[in-house]
Each structure stands twice: as structure tokens, then as C-alpha cells.
Design an enzyme around this catalytic site. Structure first.
Site, PDB file in Angstrom:
ATOM      1  CG  ASP A   1      25.680  18.398  42.729  1.00 48.03           C
ATOM      2  OD1 ASP A   1      26.359  17.422  42.341  1.00 48.03           O
ATOM      3  OD2 ASP A   1      25.510  18.653  43.946  1.00 48.03           O
TER       4      ASP A   1
ATOM      5  CD  GLU B   1      24.513  14.444  44.345  1.00 49.94           C
ATOM      6  OE1 GLU B   1      24.555  15.511  43.691  1.00 49.94           O
ATOM      7  OE2 GLU B   1      25.524  13.913  44.852  1.00 49.94           O
TER       8      GLU B   1
ATOM      9  CG  HIS C   1      28.255  14.567  41.078  1.00 51.18           C
ATOM     10  ND1 HIS C   1      27.617  14.428  42.303  1.00 51.18           N
ATOM     11  CD2 HIS C   1      28.612  13.318  40.700  1.00 51.18           C
ATOM     12  CE1 HIS C   1      27.581  13.140  42.620  1.00 51.18           C
ATOM     13  NE2 HIS C   1      28.191  12.445  41.668  1.00 51.18           N
TER      14      HIS C   1
ATOM     15  CG  HIS D   1      22.212  17.630  46.599  1.00 51.36           C
ATOM     16  ND1 HIS D   1      22.633  17.876  47.883  1.00 51.36           N
ATOM     17  CD2 HIS D   1      23.317  17.711  45.809  1.00 51.36           C
ATOM     18  CE1 HIS D   1      23.932  18.094  47.871  1.00 51.36           C
ATOM     19  NE2 HIS D   1      24.372  18.007  46.628  1.00 51.36           N
TER      20      HIS D   1
ATOM     21  CG  HIS E   1      25.336  15.165  49.864  1.00 58.97           C
ATOM     22  ND1 HIS E   1      24.564  14.851  48.766  1.00 58.97           N
ATOM     23  CD2 HIS E   1      26.428  15.789  49.372  1.00 58.97           C
ATOM     24  CE1 HIS E   1      25.184  15.248  47.669  1.00 58.97           C
ATOM     25  NE2 HIS E   1      26.315  15.839  48.002  1.00 58.97           N
TER      26      HIS E   1
ATOM     27  CD  GLU F   1      26.485  20.229  47.946  1.00 58.84           C
ATOM     28  OE1 GLU F   1      26.335  20.303  46.706  1.00 58.84           O
ATOM     29  OE2 GLU F   1      26.704  19.150  48.535  1.00 58.84           O
TER      30      GLU F   1
HETATM   31 ZN   LIG Z   1      26.738  16.008  43.743  1.00 58.93          ZN
END
Ligand SMILES: [Zn+2]
Length: 306
Positions: A41, A43, A93, A137, A149, A168
Site C-alpha cells: 500500500d 500511506e 493502492h 496504514h 482509513h 485492512e
Molecule cells: Zn492506500
């Protein structure tokens, strides 16, 4: 003289036998396969603190995607040093087209683009020995966490499976666990590292490359040092692989999806198999985790913008 002659004949016969045997059993000559899966990802990548760095079309995005490739390349190097024969990297992402294939480690295989049925975990199956989550993240609503998020900032307030709210990393670890693959390392900020330990247990290796002050600022580990830490962490995690256990949630699965606004839940509740929990929350059950995850993704992707 006679004795050494016998020895030469014996060695010759042995060599001939070994040569013939090598054709009979070619598989015995091959290095055993050792495959590792990396979901990356953005972030939680070293250096990233703002959405401008993770969004195509902005001035800072070129730097962000380069940092992403460098963090993942450090993980690939660690995996290769730990004996990997194959490393698959799934760009996880946004558009999932962030990593320029030219920037990826030449030994790694890239999965690029979106949508994919398993999203951030597309490509994983039971042939992999371990899974690494790079640049992750914290879940939506986490304090002092860069760009916190869960799947979609504009749609999702919380995802719960059998009552436990998951980031996630938890949903994706359960997908890996479905195939019997353990998640052995998570990199990102200190907040996601804490959540990884809470969900996956003390044996998961975590690499914190930044410490957040709120949602959009962080104290960064120097970039070279951060990549060195990722490489060392991956090598460490993969060499003590025997201890790692796949993350499994016992069936049946009750998925609960909390939206940001009630209009999003209004639409999801149109489906007969979806139950309305409250104004902003819906729920459904599944016997198979992958089928449940796919329904969750669809309910998120099809929700109207708030
Ligand atoms: Zn992401």
C-alpha cells in the site's frame, strides 16, 4: 598399483551411476520453490505524510511512487537473501498502478491495476510460504496515524468481522490465512505496527518507518535507514518462518459495514440478504471468508458518494 586401479574403476562407476540417476530424477536436482507474496500500500511508505503524495496528478505523486518502489525493493532484497525463489508484488493502492514496472526489483513479479477480485491480496494462493504487508496504514478513526482509513476514506467508517473491528491488515491477513499463508511482517507508521501486533500477535515483525503527529504529519526515519530496517526485518521474519501461524477467523462470518452517511446504507439495504443494523450500518453473513470479503468490497465500491 592394483589397489588404486580398483579405486579409479569404482569412482568411475559411481560417477556414471550418479550421471544416469540425475536423468532419472531431475526434480531432485532443482532448488525447492520458496515463494513470498508482498502486498504494498502507499500511506505507510517511508516519507509519505499527505494524500498529495499518494494521488496521481499532483506535483508530489512522482516522488511518492518512487519511495513506494524503494520500500518494496528493500523487502524484495530481504526476501531474496532469505532464500526466495519467487517474489510476487501486488500493487495495492488506489488505481493499483503506482509502481512503475521499470522501478521494481528485476527479480520481482508485479501485479498491477484494478479492480481485482481479491484486491490488495490478488495473486495469493496456497503455494506461498509467507506474506509481507509493506506501506500499510491504521484503520479509520485511529489517532496519530498517517492517512488512517479502512478501504475507502469517503465511504467506510468501520468494518467488523464477528464483532471485531479490523483494519485492512486484518482483513488481508484473514485472506492469506484462508490459503494457509501467514503474514509475517508489516511496515508503516507506529500506529499500524501497534494494530498489527494486537491482531496478529507478538510474533509478527513490525517495521515502523515514521511516527505520526496527527493524521498529516510525522517524524520520519531517515529514508536509507528505513529501507535498511525493512530489508533486515523481512530477512529476520522469513528466516524464523517455522513459528509463524496463519491468521484465521472461525466461520461463520458476520460482516458489519459502517458507512459514513445513512444514504450509503440506504442503498446497501436494498439487497435482501443485507440487514440494516442502524442508520449508517449494514450487516450480512457468509460461510466462506472470500465470498464475504467480495460482497463487502462490492458494497463499498457501489456506495453513493457522501
Ligand atoms: Zn492506500
Amino acid at each position: 598399483m592394483k589397489k588404486s586401479h580398483i579405486r579409479i574403476v569404482t569412482l568411475g562407476a559411481l560417477a556414471a551411476f550418479a550421471f544416469a540417476f540425475s536423468f532419472l530424477l531431475p526434480a531432485a536436482q532443482e532448488k525447492p520453490k520458496l515463494k513470498f507474496f508482498i502486498s504494498v500500500d502507499m500511506e505507510g511508505i517511508s516519507g509519505i505524510v499527505h494524500g498529495d503524495q499518494t494521488t496521481p496528478g499532483t506535483a508530489e505523486y512522482a516522488a511518492g511512487r518512487k519511495w513506494m518502489a524503494q520500500d518494496v525493493n528493500a523487502a524484495v532484497e530481504g526476501a531474496l537473501e532469505a532464500g526466495a525463489t519467487e517474489v510476487v508484488v501486488n500493487d495495492s493502492h488506489g488505481s493499483m498502478r503506482n509502481i512503475d514496472p521499470d522501478d521494481l526489483h528485476p527479480r520481482a513479479i508485479l501485479i498491477s491495476g484494478s479492480p481485482k477480485p481479491l484486491s490488495m491480496m490478488q495473486g495469493i494462493d496456497a503455494s506461498f510460504a509467507a506474506c509481507l504487508l509493506i506501506g500499510y496504514h491504521a484503520k479509520a478513526g485511529t489517532e496519530d496515524a498517517i492517512l488512517d482509513h479502512t478501504i475507502s476514506s469517503s465511504v467506510v467508517r468501520a468494518v467488523r468481522v464477528n464483532g471485531a473491528e479490523l483494519p485492512e491488515l486484518g482483513l488481508n491477513a484473514a485472506i492469506a490465512g484462508y490459503y494457509g499463508v501467514p503474514v509475517v511482517l508489516v511496515s508503516g507508521d507506529t500506529a499500524v505496527c501497534r494494530q498489527a501486533g494486537e491482531i496478529l500477535g507478538k510474533d509478527v515483525v513490525t517495521v515502523a518507518v515514521k511516527e505520526a503527529y496527527g493524521r498529516l504529519a510525522a517524524k520520519l526515519v531517515p529514508m536509507g535507514e528505513a529501507r535498511r530496517m525493512i530489508k533486515a526485518g523481512v530477512k529476520d521474519a522469513l528466516t524464523k518462518l517455522g513459528r509463524a501461524k496463519p491468521f484465521k477467523i472461525a466461520p461463520p462470518y458476520n460482516f458489519e459495514l459502517g458507512y459514513h452517511v445513512s444514504a450509503q446504507a440506504d442503498m446497501a439495504a436494498m439487497l435482501t440478504e443485507v440487514k440494516r443494523v442502524d442508520a449508517r450500518t449494514v450487516a450480512f453473513t457468509a460461510d466462506d471468508f472470500i465470498l464475504g470479503f467480495r460482497k463487502l468490497r462490492a458494497l463499498i465500491a457501489l456506495a453513493p458518494a457522501r
